[in-house]
Design an enzyme around this catalytic site. Structure first.
Site, PDB file in Angstrom:
ATOM      1  N   LYS A 174       0.770  -1.083  -0.013  1.00 45.95           N
ATOM      2  CA  LYS A 174       0.229  -0.429   0.040  1.00 45.95           C
ATOM      3  C   LYS A 174       0.597   1.821  -0.005  1.00 45.95           C
ATOM      4  O   LYS A 174       1.199   1.574   1.084  1.00 45.95           O
ATOM      5  CB  LYS A 174      -0.956  -0.321   1.531  1.00 45.95           C
ATOM      6  CG  LYS A 174      -1.558   1.139   1.439  1.00 45.95           C
ATOM      7  CD  LYS A 174      -2.263   1.527   2.562  1.00 45.95           C
ATOM      8  CE  LYS A 174      -1.336   3.083   2.832  1.00 45.95           C
ATOM      9  NZ  LYS A 174      -1.804   4.211   1.580  1.00 45.95           N
ATOM     10  N   GLY A 232       3.495   4.347  13.110  1.00 45.36           N
ATOM     11  CA  GLY A 232       4.306   3.779  13.262  1.00 45.36           C
ATOM     12  C   GLY A 232       3.831   2.602  14.925  1.00 45.36           C
ATOM     13  O   GLY A 232       3.695   1.850  15.672  1.00 45.36           O
ATOM     14  N   GLU A 247      10.233   2.028   9.910  1.00 41.23           N
ATOM     15  CA  GLU A 247      11.249   3.138   9.766  1.00 41.23           C
ATOM     16  C   GLU A 247      10.353   4.558   9.824  1.00 41.23           C
ATOM     17  O   GLU A 247       9.559   4.694   9.497  1.00 41.23           O
ATOM     18  CB  GLU A 247      11.743   3.383   8.602  1.00 41.23           C
ATOM     19  CG  GLU A 247      12.763   1.592   8.527  1.00 41.23           C
ATOM     20  CD  GLU A 247      13.647   2.008   9.092  1.00 41.23           C
ATOM     21  OE1 GLU A 247      14.227   2.717   9.613  1.00 41.23           O
ATOM     22  OE2 GLU A 247      14.374   0.598   8.849  1.00 41.23           O
ATOM     23  N   CYS A 281      13.453  12.562   5.838  1.00 44.30           N
ATOM     24  CA  CYS A 281      13.393  11.547   7.604  1.00 44.30           C
ATOM     25  C   CYS A 281      14.389  11.574   8.024  1.00 44.30           C
ATOM     26  O   CYS A 281      14.843  12.070   9.019  1.00 44.30           O
ATOM     27  CB  CYS A 281      13.262  10.124   7.607  1.00 44.30           C
ATOM     28  SG  CYS A 281      14.322   9.292   6.137  1.00 44.30           S
ATOM     29  N   GLU A 378       9.237  16.743  14.811  1.00 45.98           N
ATOM     30  CA  GLU A 378       9.766  16.557  13.446  1.00 45.98           C
ATOM     31  C   GLU A 378       8.916  17.496  12.495  1.00 45.98           C
ATOM     32  O   GLU A 378       7.554  18.040  13.099  1.00 45.98           O
ATOM     33  CB  GLU A 378       9.572  15.059  12.688  1.00 45.98           C
ATOM     34  CG  GLU A 378       9.877  14.771  11.520  1.00 45.98           C
ATOM     35  CD  GLU A 378      10.062  13.434  11.047  1.00 45.98           C
ATOM     36  OE1 GLU A 378       8.283  13.327  11.044  1.00 45.98           O
ATOM     37  OE2 GLU A 378      10.876  13.175  10.577  1.00 45.98           O
TER      38      GLU A 378
HETATM   39  P1  NAD Z   1       2.793   8.313   8.012  1.00 43.35           P
HETATM   40  O1  NAD Z   1       2.566   8.296   8.878  1.00 43.35           O
HETATM   41  O2  NAD Z   1       1.182   9.160   7.399  1.00 43.35           O
HETATM   42  O3  NAD Z   1       2.280   7.539   6.404  1.00 43.35           O
HETATM   43  C1  NAD Z   1       2.739   6.343   6.480  1.00 43.35           C
HETATM   44  C2  NAD Z   1       1.679   5.662   5.565  1.00 43.35           C
HETATM   45  O4  NAD Z   1       1.456   4.762   6.473  1.00 43.35           O
HETATM   46  C3  NAD Z   1       0.615   5.507   4.289  1.00 43.35           C
HETATM   47  O5  NAD Z   1       1.149   5.034   3.281  1.00 43.35           O
HETATM   48  C4  NAD Z   1       0.034   6.116   5.347  1.00 43.35           C
HETATM   49  O6  NAD Z   1      -0.923   5.455   4.233  1.00 43.35           O
HETATM   50  C5  NAD Z   1      -0.579   4.956   6.047  1.00 43.35           C
HETATM   51  N1  NAD Z   1      -1.469   4.875   6.746  1.00 43.35           N
HETATM   52  C6  NAD Z   1      -2.004   6.338   8.284  1.00 43.35           C
HETATM   53  N2  NAD Z   1      -2.504   5.796   9.053  1.00 43.35           N
HETATM   54  C7  NAD Z   1      -2.312   4.500   8.852  1.00 43.35           C
HETATM   55  C8  NAD Z   1      -3.350   3.347   9.667  1.00 43.35           C
HETATM   56  N3  NAD Z   1      -3.827   3.566  10.466  1.00 43.35           N
HETATM   57  N4  NAD Z   1      -2.492   2.202   9.872  1.00 43.35           N
HETATM   58  C9  NAD Z   1      -2.060   1.391   8.299  1.00 43.35           C
HETATM   59  N5  NAD Z   1      -1.118   2.670   7.992  1.00 43.35           N
HETATM   60  C10 NAD Z   1      -1.362   3.728   8.040  1.00 43.35           C
HETATM   61  O7  NAD Z   1       3.917   9.162   7.376  1.00 43.35           O
HETATM   62  P2  NAD Z   1       4.089  10.023   5.900  1.00 43.35           P
HETATM   63  O8  NAD Z   1       3.515  11.223   6.018  1.00 43.35           O
HETATM   64  O9  NAD Z   1       3.682   9.354   4.556  1.00 43.35           O
HETATM   65  O10 NAD Z   1       5.921   9.924   5.609  1.00 43.35           O
HETATM   66  C11 NAD Z   1       5.889  11.259   6.575  1.00 43.35           C
HETATM   67  C12 NAD Z   1       7.005  10.896   7.311  1.00 43.35           C
HETATM   68  O11 NAD Z   1       7.852   9.927   7.273  1.00 43.35           O
HETATM   69  C13 NAD Z   1       7.889  11.111   8.181  1.00 43.35           C
HETATM   70  O12 NAD Z   1       7.691  11.297  10.000  1.00 43.35           O
HETATM   71  C14 NAD Z   1       9.124  10.874   7.950  1.00 43.35           C
HETATM   72  O13 NAD Z   1      10.448  10.827   9.096  1.00 43.35           O
HETATM   73  C15 NAD Z   1       9.002   9.254   7.956  1.00 43.35           C
HETATM   74  N6  NAD Z   1       9.922   8.636   7.037  1.00 43.35           N
HETATM   75  C16 NAD Z   1      10.572   8.021   7.558  1.00 43.35           C
HETATM   76  C17 NAD Z   1      11.958   7.012   6.664  1.00 43.35           C
HETATM   77  C18 NAD Z   1      13.262   6.257   7.946  1.00 43.35           C
HETATM   78  O14 NAD Z   1      13.457   5.366   7.319  1.00 43.35           O
HETATM   79  N7  NAD Z   1      13.045   6.305   8.798  1.00 43.35           N
HETATM   80  C19 NAD Z   1      11.586   7.513   5.121  1.00 43.35           C
HETATM   81  C20 NAD Z   1      11.433   8.072   4.531  1.00 43.35           C
HETATM   82  C21 NAD Z   1       9.899   8.515   5.472  1.00 43.35           C
END
Ligand code: NAD
Length: 492
Positions: A174, A232, A247, A281, A378
């Site tokens: 997804k 997460g 991550e 990130c 962040e």
């Molecule tokens: P997000 O947590 O909002 O979404 C990430 C994914 O999770 C999306 O596909 C989203 O649709 C899904 N999601 C959202 N709610 C969910 C739920 N309740 N159950 C299951 N899935 C769900 O994050 P984002 O805004 O897409 O990305 C930005 C974040 O990602 C930042 O915090 C960034 O630091 C982090 N990030 C981390 C890394 C790493 O490798 N550590 C890399 C890139 C981004």
């Protein structure tokens, strides 16, 4: 305008919901790139069924042969690199050279993981008993669920898909709702490369509906999630006994010591803080500078920041692209207000740009202290905070004063400072004399503390994430031998 579909069991199919959502160009929000399936829990269940059917035959293919499919993916990515990069800029907003880097990372990881098809090492070790052989092998996990963010819309899915496939798993994937088109284009390449029907299934839709079903579905044995700390935590609470790789976010610091090459540090801060509009990130959102050179660094940074040009990522004159969406602009603005209220000094930026598109001016705060929210949380936008430290120990203390622990960096020409930072900074990555960004796919990537749960992606870490280590004992003594109980005697 095209309506794209889910990919389940080797077929492009519409969702049960009969509903769609759109994806737009964040630099020109009126420009729609396509419509996508607003999928349901039922769609996920259908995909899990397809992945279940594909699992046995795919996992049965010898890994060096699975590797051939991954090499095909690599070749097709190379062939389509420019097309995919331009599309990535259109959908995610990052400037074209960075989009090319995003696609290149996918090329690299498919190449690396294809190579692992001829390794997938277990290990051998002596037994405590005679005539007994001990070893481990790597086995696939089963059906794995991949959930990805929008900021590396090709690279991050590739970081998960390539190791998942080489290890013999089947996948339900997804992507983020802001970048479904990149995911579809990547899966089209996987299909063309010969990934068998059902081995990879793509479902677009919301986290609450599609993501949460992937996390909770009992037939899915592992989750690999990249995204925010908040989601997460939700994954950890709802995944049951699945193997989970997380991550999450970062609040990464660059330390600049008084003996550093200042020009080099300035370039690293601009690249780390404002590259990808601060939406990495690993973005450098904090600069911890030695008191002796604080003023000098501020002047040098201001000069560079004022020269940064905002615009569409496809324009060669653009340095900084848009933020991903309107709520990211609002969040960045909220933190500018918080920073000012907390008593930090705004040196430049801090404004929503009055033009179509989700643009925000590159922003620099100084006189920031470690307890301020702008130093701890962040922001995920083009905002850099300068903190002042009187020596290396205090600089490291400040670097470690956040909940996150992903990336870090130190600029110094003193080997003692460099080694102290490498050892003592609480982060998954520490760079010396280069910025907080720039991971390579054959090395492990991941963070400590609230950035994750200890798993690593890429390199051998990716293989460990997507496989189970199985222990084998072969007893050829032709008698009952009991470990821990039998006493082995020296032969006379
Ligand atoms: P997000 O947590 O909002 O979404 C990430 C994914 O999770 C999306 O596909 C989203 O649709 C899904 N999601 C959202 N709610 C969910 C739920 N309740 N159950 C299951 N899935 C769900 O994050 P984002 O805004 O897409 O990305 C930005 C974040 O990602 C930042 O915090 C960034 O630091 C982090 N990030 C981390 C890394 C790493 O490798 N550590 C890399 C890139 C981004």
């Amino acid at each position: 305008m095209l309506t794209y579909r889910n990919y389940i069991g080797g077929k492009w199919v519409s969702s049960d919901s009969k509903e769609i959502f759109k994806s737009i160009d964040p630099a020109r929000p009126l420009h729609i790139l396509g419509y996508f399936q607003k999928s349901t829990k039922e769609d996920v269940k259908t995909a899990v069924e397809a992945a279940g059917k594909a699992y046995e035959p795919w996992s049965d293919v010898p890994a060096p042969y699975r590797a051939k499919v991954l090499f095909n993916v690599r070749d097709l990515l190379i062939k389509n690199k420019e097309r995919l990069s331009r599309l990535l800029t259109l959908e995610m907003g990052k400037v074209l050279p960075e989009a090319r880097g995003d696609v290149q990372e996918a090329i690299d990881v498919f190449e690396y993981m294809a190579g692992e098809g001829r390794r997938l090492f277990g290990h051998t070790t002596p037994s405590e008993l005679r005539d007994k052989f001990c070893m481990t092998i790597r086995r696939p996990i089963g059906i794995v669920g991949l959930i990805t963010p929008w900021n590396f819309p090709i690279a991050i899915p590739a970081w998960k898909l390539a190791p998942a496939l080489i290890c013999g798993n089947s996948v339900v994937f997804k992507p983020a709702t802001d970048t479904p088109l990149c995911a579809i284009k990547l899966v089209e390449i996987l299909e063309k490369a010969g990934v068998p029907k059902g081995a990879v299934n793509l479902i677009t839709g919301s986290g609450a509906e599609v993501g949460s079903e992937i996390i909770k579905n009992k037939k899915i044995r592992a989750i690999s999630f990249t995204g925010s700390k908040k989601v997460g935590e939700y994954v950890m609470q709802n995944a049951g006994l699945k193997k989970v790789g997380l991550e999450l976010g970062g609040k990464n610091a660059i330390i600049v010591m008084d003996d550093a090459n200042l020009d080099l540090a300035v370039d690293g801060i601009i690249w780390g803080g404002f590259g990808t509009t601060g939406q990495r990130c690993t973005a450098a959102s904090r600069v911890i500078v030695h008191s002796k050179i604080k003023k000098k660094l501020e002047i040098a940074l201001l000069k560079k920041i004022k020269g940064l040009r905002l615009g569409h990522g496809l324009k060669s004159t653009t340095d900084v692209g848009p933020l991903i969406n309107k709520s990211a602009v609002e969040k960045t603005q909220k933190y500018t207000v918080i920073g000012k209220e907390e008593g930090a000094k705004l040196l430049c930026g801090g404004k929503i740009v009055k033009m179509l598109g989700n643009f925000y001016t590159p922003t620099l705060f100084t006189n920031v202290t470690p307890t301020m929210r702008i130093a701890k949380e962040e922001i995920f936008g083009p905002v850099v905070s300068i903190l002042e430290a009187k020596n290396i120990d205090q600089a490291i203390e400040f670097a470690n004063s956040v909940d996150y622990g992903l990336s870090s960096s130190i600029y110094t020409n003193d080997i003692r400072n460099a080694f102290k930072a490498m050892e003592k900074i609480e982060a998954g990555l520490t760079y010396v004399n280069s910025s907080t960004i720039g991971s390579e796919v054959h090395l492990p990537f991941g963070g400590v503390k609230d950035t994750g749960n200890g798993t690593r992606e890429a390199g051998w870490g990716g293989i460990e994430e997507f496989s189970e280590e199985k222990t084998l004992y072969v007893d050829y003594s032709n008698k009952l031998q009991k470990a821990q109980i039998d006493v082995v005697k020296f032969k006379k």
